[in-house]
Enzyme design. Structure first.
Site, PDB file in Angstrom:
ATOM      1  N   HIS A  10       0.805  -1.231   0.000  1.00  0.00           N
ATOM      2  CA  HIS A  10       0.000   0.000   0.000  1.00  0.00           C
ATOM      3  C   HIS A  10       0.833   1.273   0.000  1.00  0.00           C
ATOM      4  O   HIS A  10       0.288   2.353  -0.202  1.00  0.00           O
ATOM      5  CB  HIS A  10      -1.044  -0.056   1.112  1.00  0.00           C
ATOM      6  CG  HIS A  10      -2.028  -1.160   0.849  1.00  0.00           C
ATOM      7  ND1 HIS A  10      -2.687  -1.263  -0.361  1.00  0.00           N
ATOM      8  CD2 HIS A  10      -2.395  -2.229   1.576  1.00  0.00           C
ATOM      9  CE1 HIS A  10      -3.451  -2.349  -0.338  1.00  0.00           C
ATOM     10  NE2 HIS A  10      -3.290  -2.957   0.812  1.00  0.00           N
ATOM     11  N   GLU A  70       4.258 -12.541  -2.989  1.00  0.00           N
ATOM     12  CA  GLU A  70       2.952 -13.183  -3.150  1.00  0.00           C
ATOM     13  C   GLU A  70       2.563 -13.123  -4.617  1.00  0.00           C
ATOM     14  O   GLU A  70       2.725 -12.080  -5.269  1.00  0.00           O
ATOM     15  CB  GLU A  70       1.888 -12.434  -2.349  1.00  0.00           C
ATOM     16  CG  GLU A  70       2.117 -12.425  -0.866  1.00  0.00           C
ATOM     17  CD  GLU A  70       1.137 -11.527  -0.127  1.00  0.00           C
ATOM     18  OE1 GLU A  70       1.301 -11.372   1.078  1.00  0.00           O
ATOM     19  OE2 GLU A  70       0.236 -10.954  -0.780  1.00  0.00           O
ATOM     20  N   GLU A 153       0.528 -20.446   4.934  1.00  0.00           N
ATOM     21  CA  GLU A 153       0.158 -19.197   5.595  1.00  0.00           C
ATOM     22  C   GLU A 153      -1.337 -19.270   5.838  1.00  0.00           C
ATOM     23  O   GLU A 153      -2.127 -19.338   4.874  1.00  0.00           O
ATOM     24  CB  GLU A 153       0.522 -17.983   4.735  1.00  0.00           C
ATOM     25  CG  GLU A 153       0.133 -16.679   5.437  1.00  0.00           C
ATOM     26  CD  GLU A 153       0.752 -15.428   4.820  1.00  0.00           C
ATOM     27  OE1 GLU A 153       1.885 -15.509   4.299  1.00  0.00           O
ATOM     28  OE2 GLU A 153       0.098 -14.377   4.884  1.00  0.00           O
TER      29      GLU A 153
HETATM   30  N1  PXP Z   1      -0.733 -12.378   3.590  1.00  0.00           N
HETATM   31  C1  PXP Z   1      -1.263 -12.553   2.356  1.00  0.00           C
HETATM   32  C2  PXP Z   1      -1.109 -13.880   1.705  1.00  0.00           C
HETATM   33  C3  PXP Z   1      -1.930 -11.505   1.695  1.00  0.00           C
HETATM   34  O1  PXP Z   1      -2.449 -11.708   0.468  1.00  0.00           O
HETATM   35  C4  PXP Z   1      -2.001 -10.249   2.316  1.00  0.00           C
HETATM   36  C5  PXP Z   1      -2.649  -9.108   1.609  1.00  0.00           C
HETATM   37  O2  PXP Z   1      -1.917  -8.793   0.474  1.00  0.00           O
HETATM   38  C6  PXP Z   1      -1.425 -10.105   3.589  1.00  0.00           C
HETATM   39  C7  PXP Z   1      -0.816 -11.199   4.211  1.00  0.00           C
HETATM   40  C8  PXP Z   1      -1.440  -8.810   4.307  1.00  0.00           C
HETATM   41  O3  PXP Z   1      -2.765  -8.477   4.640  1.00  0.00           O
HETATM   42  P1  PXP Z   1      -3.080  -7.089   5.311  1.00  0.00           P
HETATM   43  O4  PXP Z   1      -2.718  -6.021   4.331  1.00  0.00           O
HETATM   44  O5  PXP Z   1      -4.550  -7.166   5.593  1.00  0.00           O
HETATM   45  O6  PXP Z   1      -2.243  -7.005   6.557  1.00  0.00           O
END
Ligand code: PXP
Length: 246
Positions: A10, A70, A153
């Site tokens: 972000h 990811e 995860e």
């Molecule tokens: N883990 C995974 C696999 C995700 O897809 C995301 C979001 O991109 C996150 C963690 C992090 O999520 P958040 O931004 O809600 O902390």
């Protein structure tokens, strides 16, 4: 100590809002690591809505801890090919749909999914530790193990929603039910010899309740850390999250 992967997607979202050069997620990664992040996580989406290929290439050169990418396990979309070229330390395979605001739900995993098995094998052969982002269900953990993943995860989105709905009262059955689901999946991961990670929707309030998960090695947290960073700076935001995990 639980490993903290800071997801900086972000930071790039703010940059892309103006198709500009700032804020630079590469700078954010440096400061997050100075604040104590053990790793940096980015999601290169097929629509490149936030992180760009250039970011991943530079992060590969600059991140000192674990670089976790990811991506959706699809051939031909360009992202898997980018991952194989750049070689992140870790890859987390996630489901991806164009219209979603953020990742919704875990991967649909089945032990006989030969396409997913092939993607996992290619990434492992490239030297990446491969994690599957799954719902906290023992059957999904068992399928991940059968497919040859190194880690799972656990999707903590339902946990985060339950926490928000009952404001963290741990005698509330909604929260207790989500914690039981996570515990059952964590036990299964331990029994199968998989590394245990968790992420999605975690923040400075709801992360505490996850510390009871046996064998939890890593959490990946993005939105709440970047949100706090806008107000207090990313080094401090990361340091405060690390303190909660200690
Ligand atoms: N883990 C995974 C696999 C995700 O897809 C995301 C979001 O991109 C996150 C963690 C992090 O999520 P958040 O931004 O809600 O902390």
């Amino acid at each position: 100590m639980i490993h903290l992967g800071v997801n900086i997607d972000h930071v790039a979202t703010v940059r892309q809002a103006r198709r500009s050069v700032e804020p630079d997620p590469v700078h954010a990664a440096v400061l997050a690591e100075l604040g104590g992040a053990d790793g940096i996580t980015v999601h290169v989406r097929e629509d490149r809505r936030h992180i760009q290929d250039r970011d991943l290439r530079l992060l590969r050169q600059t991140v000192r801890g674990v670089l976790n990418l990811e991506l959706a396990p699809r051939e031909g979309g360009g992202v898997l090919e980018l991952a194989l070229e750049v070689g992140p330390d870790q890859v987390c395979l996630v489901p991806e749909h164009r219209a979603e605001i953020t990742t919704e739900g875990g991967l649909a995993v089945s032990a006989d999914d030969q396409r997913l098995r092939a993607v996992i094998e290619r990434l492992r052969a490239r030297g990446c530790l491969v994690s599957l982002f799954i719902e906290p269900e023992p059957a999904a953990v068992a399928a991940a193990a059968a497919l040859g993943a190194d880690a799972v995860e656990l999707h903590t989105g339902s946990w985060a929603e339950a926490w928000a709905a009952c404001r963290g009262r741990d005698d509330d059955p909604r929260l207790a039910r989500e914690q039981q689901r996570l515990l059952a999946a964590a036990h299964e991961a331990g029994a199968r010899g998989l590394r245990l990670h968790a992420g999605h929707g975690l923040n400075y309030h709801n992360v505490r309740g996850l510390l009871v998960l046996p064998g939890l090695r890593e959490v990946n947290i993005g939105h709440s850390i970047v949100s706090r960073a806008v107000l207090v700076g990313i080094e401090r935001a990361v340091r405060e999250m690390k303190a909660l995990l200690a």
